[in-house]
Design an enzyme around this catalytic site. Structure first.
Site, PDB file in Angstrom:
ATOM      1  N   LEU A   1       0.817  -1.215   0.000  1.00  0.00           N
ATOM      2  CA  LEU A   1       0.000   0.000   0.000  1.00  0.00           C
ATOM      3  C   LEU A   1       0.857   1.273   0.000  1.00  0.00           C
ATOM      4  CD1 LEU A   1      -2.884   1.184   0.226  1.00  0.00           C
ATOM      5  CD2 LEU A   1      -2.539   1.201   2.707  1.00  0.00           C
ATOM      6  N   ASP A   2       0.603   2.139  -0.962  1.00  0.00           N
ATOM      7  CA  ASP A   2       1.268   3.448  -1.056  1.00  0.00           C
ATOM      8  C   ASP A   2       2.783   3.344  -1.188  1.00  0.00           C
ATOM      9  OD1 ASP A   2      -1.215   4.615  -0.772  1.00  0.00           O
ATOM     10  OD2 ASP A   2      -1.049   4.852   1.388  1.00  0.00           O
ATOM     11  N   GLU A   3       3.258   2.204  -1.663  1.00  0.00           N
ATOM     12  CA  GLU A   3       4.705   2.007  -1.769  1.00  0.00           C
ATOM     13  C   GLU A   3       5.173   1.880  -3.215  1.00  0.00           C
ATOM     14  OE1 GLU A   3       7.072   1.981   0.522  1.00  0.00           O
ATOM     15  OE2 GLU A   3       5.787   2.206   2.274  1.00  0.00           O
TER      16      GLU A   3
END
Lengths: 305, 305, 305, 305
Positions: free
Chosen positions: B248-250
């Site tokens: 996530l969000d990486e």
């Protein structure tokens, strides 16, 4: 300047300083929001013949908290300088539960610089000092390296070398604190000082130490933010000036700036761009602090401009 | 577009599409840096009578990795469109260990939108779609809410409602993937889609899903970045468009922007400012992606401009 | 550096300088766009065993004009340094009608500073000089005031005072030109030098004089840009570094930056913010110039980054 | 809203509107600086049981001019809404020579849009309108082209086509003014309306017309700013929202933004970047105007935030 805690210290030193320019008083206020505060504070100044030249207030509606900065000319003000604090406290502050601080514009703050091996911030600060951009005194520079002794000597500023290692850290810091106190230092600037301060130092100078961190906090706190930013592939990098608290890189942020980067910027280029914004952001934070425009609340700042 | 993996798919669909405008070929290349690569690639185009109209390359000296984008007009090019990939692969790519992808400018990408309840990004995308700013087709919108069905209908875009909860998530996503595949979707835009995609989705569309996150990643990843930014007291807030990976969000960042904030900005005001940069950052990322200007390497992007 | 005009001068001085670090050659090229130029130039380097470490090109499609910068390591290069220019000119440049310039990275440019009474730019430049951020020599400072003589002496830089008034301007400038020539100065930085240069000076150093103007040109050219910006009520102010031509504030722009302002910023505050961006913009322009990344065409620049 | 001139109009329409939400009063004040103004105005509100929820003031020290915005909740306020103006004028404004205006937050402004052929601003405004970001009514769209009639119809907004040429301009504008007046329009947004308004229009709606200009004024006023910016080779381009006065592109600036550009940005790319900032800058200016945060003085604005 944190609101209120240091009132007596500031006030006392001020009264012994020669007035050199048109003097103003500044009061910073922070308290729970209530009806009529601005009004009451204006009353205090106006009814005693003060000419208000600066007035800014802010209400944090989320927290129902009130912030104010008022500045007025002291010429003709009917309360003597050395009594203003007492009168304000009794007549206003206590009634509203205010956290507050009084400053006088003709006080020349005494500032200590801490530096390690990076030149850009110390150079920038001393340039501003030399060209009288800031009305401060720098009675000493502290460093864990000898590198900048010649620079300090050229500016006639005593340079104190405190080598720091794991074993001597506590002891060396204790000596630094004593030195700072004996020199009546008002606040400390960490101009890319590459040592982590311990709790004893931050307690000795609460909200009186400004650090520049070479990232846009909270991104990339800790060591090597450039490398971390490079590896994450961000398109903006930043710099953050903040008050130092015991929690590393977690203190209240005073000023930040950012600069766009791209795949074309390798780490050296990031460092070059970083240096440019670091010294400017640090100088901006110092400027706000020097003008008594910063209030702190819940690890956040109100910075009037 | 991730380099190389999806060559055949793109290539095959392209060949069946009517040529409507002056067509160009674009090859994106990524490989270990070696002497003479630019040269060899230019050779390939020039010796076959291609007119180069775009050439950009980058060497990451840290990683000794080479990136290139070359675009040339196909009119008069001596290799037929449907053979360019094969020839390039045999004559150049294999020799240099290249990861590569071929695109044709007259291909109209088929884009799916995912949306939940926030209007600003979906409105902005459809406005650009309607005014032909982007040369794409949007064959479907997917949402976990019914809210934007009227908007979709007004644009004659089929709207697919997939309510998602903890129990049905895997199954619903599976249906979404089937739908996307059956519609021959090239890439997916998460226009403030408030559901976390699982691994099956990101594997089905590797580096083909673009998300907009409402913070300057890596700061404030996860939920509620505005609130977190407010509580931390930052002086800049941001928006980040990135490819979606399983973490996530990486995923690799394509575009970011920031906007300055102060104590005067409460969370509502932060949201207002945030919406403005979110939709622009997302549109910028889409624009780079559509023009085949994004290469990915080690979770970072090279975005030619 | 303007492309091509000054080749022999640069080349000749270079050859007499001690090589101290890994040397590279840089060629800047500007010519009408034609097929295969990148190719031919790469050929020239690669066929003679040069290792290309930097390659950037740009085509202005509006003007059908081509720009290129190529940098390669000289170790093992089969053409001797002092012959590269001649060979390149004969084998490549003449055939394509190129305007070009050759530079060697281990040449230490000799830079003259002009200053009047403002401290921030001169301080910033000397700070970078002292900390070896730039690999230059500053053999002299020229000023129409005595103010910065102590600063110059502290840095062991000869300081030349040339008071200028309407009557003596031509004559004084002539002496300055002679001094600059005798000191073999490569380029000149106007670090907030408050005199307008006449045509004889700009002709003597064409595209070799960099000025910083304290506005976002073309807005507020000429005197008093802060005051003008204040009166117009703009919400952004800027700084512009440009090459000096005979037309005041009209030369090719190398770098610009801006900073937001509001009604709260009076002229003093505008000056404070302006100083911060002026010195950074000027330093950025110098950095690009020093790295031979600036090409000029039709009063515009291509600045590779 | 210009301060004071339009008080009665605003006041009258307001009183006939259904109160739908918690109502506040806003007074904007502009007058020569004098002692105790803030005080007196606070008195007026507090002594009548008003709860101040917004207070901002500014003193232009250059011009010794005072600006203030005060907002308070009307619930429990002892002066009836329809009497506030009269009372304030008599008790405060006249004594201080104030230019002032009273607004009520629950008034829904009636806004007219003017548009020609560019889609981005009109689309952006209608998107915000549709998603209720702004609490306004748009009773009509006026255009010199038929292009956006379908868009207007889709939003159920009457679309008025006024073809304009040199001969009919005066007459057509007169009809537009009549239409705007009959529709009780509060202010006008020129959403990239490509006609110059004549004096009769700007006089009919003084400081009630907001235009977006696609450059960073005062740079590149007039036609074709992108082309002019390209030819001048600037490194930043901008957008400016301003009130329209009779002098083209010379009215008070409300909001600006800029975006960096380089030699890589041709005019099409500049237009693309320009569209992004134009619509955001225009929306920001509208937001400030809608919240009654803009005061005008000497062709400059004070924009409280």
């Amino acid at each position: 300047m944190s609101v209120g805690h240091h009132f007596w210290y500031i006030y006392n030193r001020q009264s012994s300083i020669m007035k050199k320019k048109k003097n103003t008083a500044i009061i910073l206020i922070s308290c729970p929001d209530q009806k009529g505060i601005v009004h009451k504070v204006c009353d205090f100044v106006l009814n005693n013949n003060g000419n208000i030249i600066g007035l800014a207030q802010h209400v944090d509606r989320e927290d129902q908290h009130f912030f104010m900065r008022i500045e007025w000319e002291l010429e003709g003000f009917s309360i003597p300088d050395e009594k203003i604090g007492e009168f304000f406290d009794t007549l206003i502050a206590k009634k509203y539960g205010m956290n507050w601080a009084l400053h006088f514009s003709n006080t020349k703050p005494r500032v200590a610089l801490f530096v390690s091996k990076y030149a850009h911030c110390i150079h920038d600060i001393l340039s501003r000092y030399e060209s009288s951009e800031w009305d401060i005194e720098i009675p000493l520079i502290i460093s864990n390296h000898e590198k900048f002794r010649p620079l300090a000597e050229r500016h006639d500023i005593p340079y104190h070398y405190f080598p720091i290692n794991r074993e001597n850290k506590k002891e060396q810091e204790q000596k630094e604190i004593e030195l700072l106190k004996s020199e009546e230092v008002d606040f400390v600037i960490l101009a890319r000082y590459m040592q982590i301060l311990s709790g004893q130092m931050t307690e000795a100078f609460p909200m009186q130490i400004i650090n520049i961190h070479h990232s846009s906090l909270p991104a990339f706190a800790g060591a090597n933010p450039y490398k971390a930013a490079y590896l994450r592939g961000v398109k903006f990098m930043g710099a953050t000036a903040h008050y130092v608290t015991e929690d590393l890189d977690e203190g209240p942020i005073i000023a930040q700036d950012v600069v766009s980067i791209s795949h074309r910027d390798n780490i050296n280029e990031m460092k070059r761009k970083g240096r440019n914004i670091e010294k400017i952001v640090l100088a901006d934070a110092i400027w706000s602090h020097l003008n008594h425009k910063v209030l702190i609340y819940k690890n956040r700042t109100v910075v009037f401009d």
